[in-house]
Design a protein around this motif. Structure first.
Motif, short mmCIF file in Angstrom:
data_model
loop_
_atom_site.label_atom_id
_atom_site.label_comp_id
_atom_site.label_asym_id
_atom_site.label_seq_id
_atom_site.Cartn_x
_atom_site.Cartn_y
_atom_site.Cartn_z
N LYS A 172 -4.84 -3.33 1.64
CA LYS A 172 -4.58 -4.40 0.66
C LYS A 172 -4.82 -3.89 -0.76
CE LYS A 172 -3.75 -8.64 -0.45
NZ LYS A 172 -2.34 -8.78 -0.58
N GLN A 173 -5.86 -3.08 -0.92
CA GLN A 173 -6.18 -2.56 -2.25
C GLN A 173 -5.14 -1.55 -2.73
OE1 GLN A 173 -8.68 -3.29 -4.38
NE2 GLN A 173 -9.41 -4.88 -3.00
N LEU A 174 -4.48 -0.90 -1.76
CA LEU A 174 -3.59 0.21 -2.14
C LEU A 174 -2.11 -0.15 -2.18
CD1 LEU A 174 -5.11 3.16 -0.09
CD2 LEU A 174 -5.51 2.60 -2.45
N ASP A 175 -1.76 -1.32 -1.62
CA ASP A 175 -0.33 -1.54 -1.40
C ASP A 175 0.51 -1.65 -2.68
OD1 ASP A 175 -1.02 -4.10 -2.10
OD2 ASP A 175 -0.17 -5.07 -0.34
N GLN A 176 -0.10 -1.88 -3.83
CA GLN A 176 0.66 -1.92 -5.09
C GLN A 176 0.59 -0.58 -5.82
OE1 GLN A 176 2.52 -4.71 -5.97
NE2 GLN A 176 1.86 -5.29 -3.91
N LYS A 177 -0.08 0.39 -5.19
CA LYS A 177 -0.30 1.67 -5.88
C LYS A 177 0.37 2.84 -5.18
CE LYS A 177 -4.72 0.25 -7.74
NZ LYS A 177 -4.41 0.34 -9.18
N VAL A 178 0.64 2.67 -3.88
CA VAL A 178 1.18 3.81 -3.12
C VAL A 178 2.04 3.30 -1.96
CG1 VAL A 178 -0.85 4.02 -1.59
CG2 VAL A 178 0.45 6.05 -2.15
N ASN A 179 3.00 4.13 -1.55
CA ASN A 179 3.82 3.77 -0.38
C ASN A 179 2.96 4.00 0.86
OD1 ASN A 179 6.32 3.42 -1.84
ND2 ASN A 179 6.32 5.65 -2.10
N ILE A 180 2.65 2.93 1.58
CA ILE A 180 1.78 3.08 2.75
C ILE A 180 2.63 3.10 4.02
CG2 ILE A 180 -0.12 2.07 4.10
CD1 ILE A 180 -1.00 0.58 1.59
N ILE A 181 2.40 4.12 4.85
CA ILE A 181 3.01 4.13 6.18
C ILE A 181 1.86 4.15 7.18
CG2 ILE A 181 4.48 5.36 7.83
CD1 ILE A 181 6.04 6.53 5.57
N PRO A 182 1.64 3.03 7.88
CA PRO A 182 0.56 3.05 8.86
C PRO A 182 1.02 3.78 10.13
CG PRO A 182 1.52 0.85 8.69
CD PRO A 182 2.32 1.75 7.79
N ASN A 294 8.81 2.43 -9.32
CA ASN A 294 8.17 1.12 -9.06
C ASN A 294 6.67 1.18 -9.28
OD1 ASN A 294 10.75 0.73 -8.22
ND2 ASN A 294 10.28 0.13 -6.13
N LEU A 295 6.01 2.06 -8.50
CA LEU A 295 4.55 2.03 -8.49
C LEU A 295 3.96 2.54 -9.80
CD1 LEU A 295 4.33 3.38 -4.87
CD2 LEU A 295 3.92 1.04 -5.57
N TYR A 296 4.50 3.68 -10.28
CA TYR A 296 4.00 4.22 -11.55
C TYR A 296 4.36 3.28 -12.69
CZ TYR A 296 3.77 6.95 -15.80
OH TYR A 296 3.50 7.34 -17.08
N GLU A 297 5.56 2.71 -12.61
CA GLU A 297 6.03 1.79 -13.65
C GLU A 297 5.07 0.60 -13.78
OE1 GLU A 297 8.45 3.22 -15.17
OE2 GLU A 297 8.56 1.60 -16.63
N LEU A 298 4.61 0.11 -12.63
CA LEU A 298 3.67 -1.02 -12.60
C LEU A 298 2.36 -0.63 -13.28
CD1 LEU A 298 4.08 -3.76 -11.07
CD2 LEU A 298 2.50 -2.87 -9.37
N TYR A 299 1.89 0.59 -12.95
CA TYR A 299 0.64 1.10 -13.53
C TYR A 299 0.81 1.25 -15.05
CZ TYR A 299 -3.22 4.17 -14.71
OH TYR A 299 -4.34 4.70 -15.31
#
Ligand code: GTP
Ligand code: MG
Length: 420
Positions: A172-182, A294-299
């Motif tokens: 949950k903490q990472l999903d807006q920062k990195v592409n997560i593949i479980p 997307n992710l860097y742009e958000l940051y």
């Protein structure tokens, strides 16, 4: 150079289609791009998050068909640490600078509440390095070693009981920062029927907790079908191995057990092949692009807003970077002047206060001095009085003494005369 008027609208572009009467050559642009990219090489950064001993290093060796020579992590660390190793790989003239970031000691602490913070900080730090490079006057982005994480492989323990709270909190903490593949690690320890239930349980839990995981893109026609199918296979159940066995005339990665052999790349044994296909062969570029766009742009947006920059002012009118900078500069200067004035006033007030205090002390000293002087004069007077009195008494005493002596002499003379 004349300043650009940002308030005026951009020139309207009217497009007209023209036909060429002969070959010009810009149809080679895609080839030029390919050749340039191959020349520059590629960068890909993977982060492996998972508890100690879940098979992270083995899976990396299996994915890239190499030996990264990793050493097992200790179990007794006070906090999670991140270790990054960069390797240069070459496959048919294509150079790949691969960075593997490992989470050492993840899940080993008694209090796992803060396990994610070191990871979040690491990911943010890589974004920040890139942003700082981008904001430099003299940028060297073409040679800059981009360390932003393109994908995070989240290793789920094959318990069959769903996700642990540490998994949910961290993702949950990472999903807006990195592409997560479980991925479900060590999938050879879970049966086929259990695996399906386990997978749907994981997906439900992720949905219920609002965790967004990376979805393979379906907008590119050439891969949309395979990607859509593979999206439904997430989380991939994978197996890794550093051992090889001979199958036919080929050496394949496998794990051997007393009851049989599991082949890592065999699709009927596990989903390692699908993971590799999706991660490396089909969607590596998409992950790199999503990270940047997307992710860097958000940051970047959040950080620039923190610094006080915005595309619109308080009346929602567009403002340029330069305008914001100048407004910020003048408010900053005003603030500085105000602070200076406040400090000056404070200084004057304190000096005045001190002056008053000193005057008061001086007055007190004077009063004390006068009092002492008065007391001294009184004391002196008293002493002088007593001394005078004493002197009088001495005189009196001496007078009486002389008198008595005279009287005594007289009496003695009388007595002597009588005796005769
Ligand atoms: P640390 O770096 O120490 O946290 O461990 P790791 O997550 O990198 O695990 P590593 O790859 O070192 O593997 C730990 C043990 O698990 C080794 O004995 C591996 O052989 C074994 N292992 C790795 N992958 C699998 C797998 O898919 N299935 C099974 N059953 N064992 C595996
Ligand atoms: Mg390891």
């Amino acid at each position: 150079m004349a300043p650009v008027d940002v308030d005026s609208p951009p020139i309207e572009i009217r497009l007209r289609n023209l036909t060429l009467s002969g070959h010009v050559g810009f149809d080679s642009l895609p080839d030029q791009l390919v050749s340039k990219s191959v020349q520059n090489g590629f960068i890909f950064n993977i982060m492996c998050i998972g508890e100690t001993g879940l098979g992270k290093s083995t899976l990396m060796d299996s994915l890239f068909n190499t030996d990264f020579e990793s050493t097992p992590s200790p179990h007794s660390l006070d906090s999670v640490q991140l270790k990054a190793h960069t390797y240069e790989l070459l496959e048919s003239q294509v150079r790949l600078k691969l960075t593997v970031v490992d989470t050492v000691g993840y899940g080993d602490q008694i209090n796992k509440e803060d396990s994610f913070s070191a990871i979040v900080d690491y990911i943010d730090a890589q974004f920040e390095y890139y942003l700082q490079e981008e904001l430099k006057i003299k940028r060297s982005l073409s040679t800059y070693h981009d360390s932003r994480i393109h994908v995070c492989l989240y290793f789920i323990s094959p318990t069959g009981h769903g996700l642990k709270s540490i998994d949910l909190v961290c993702m949950k903490q990472l999903d807006q920062k990195v592409n997560i593949i479980p991925i479900i690690a060590k999938a050879d320890t879970i049966s086929k029927t259990e695996l399906q239930k386990f997978k749907s349980k994981i997906i439900t839990e992720l949905k219920n907790n609002g965790v967004s995981i990376y979805q393979f893109p379906v907008d590119d026609e050439s891969v949309s079908e395979i990607n859509a199918t593979m999206n439904s296979h997430i989380p991939f159940a994978v197996i890794g191995s550093t051992d090889f066995i001979k199958v036919g005339n080929k050496m394949v990665r496998a794990r051997q057990y007393p009851w049989g052999t599991v082949q890592v790349e065999n699709e009927s044994h596990c989903e390692f092949g699908q993971l590799r296909e999706m991660l490396i062969r089909t969607n590596m570029e998409d992950m790199r692009e999503k990270t940047h766009c997307n992710l860097y742009e958000l940051y970047r947006k959040r950080r620039l807003e923190q610094m006080g920059f915005s595309d619109v002012d308080e009346n929602h009118k567009p403002v340029s970077f330069q305008q914001t900078f100048e407004t910020k500069r003048s408010t900053h200067l005003q603030e500085l002047q105000q602070n200076e004035e406040e400090i000056r006033q404070m200084f004057v007030a304190r000096v005045k206060g001190k002056e008053g205090e000193l005057k008061e002390a001086e007055k007190e000293l004077h009063a004390k001095f006068d009092k002492l002087k008065k007391a001294h004069a009184e004391e002196k007077k008293k002493i002088e009085d007593s001394s005078r009195k004493l002197e009088d008494e001495i005189l009196e005493f001496n007078r009486r003494k002389a008198q008595y002596q005279q009287m005594g002499h007289h009496t003695l003379t009388l007595g002597k005369t009588k005796k005769k």
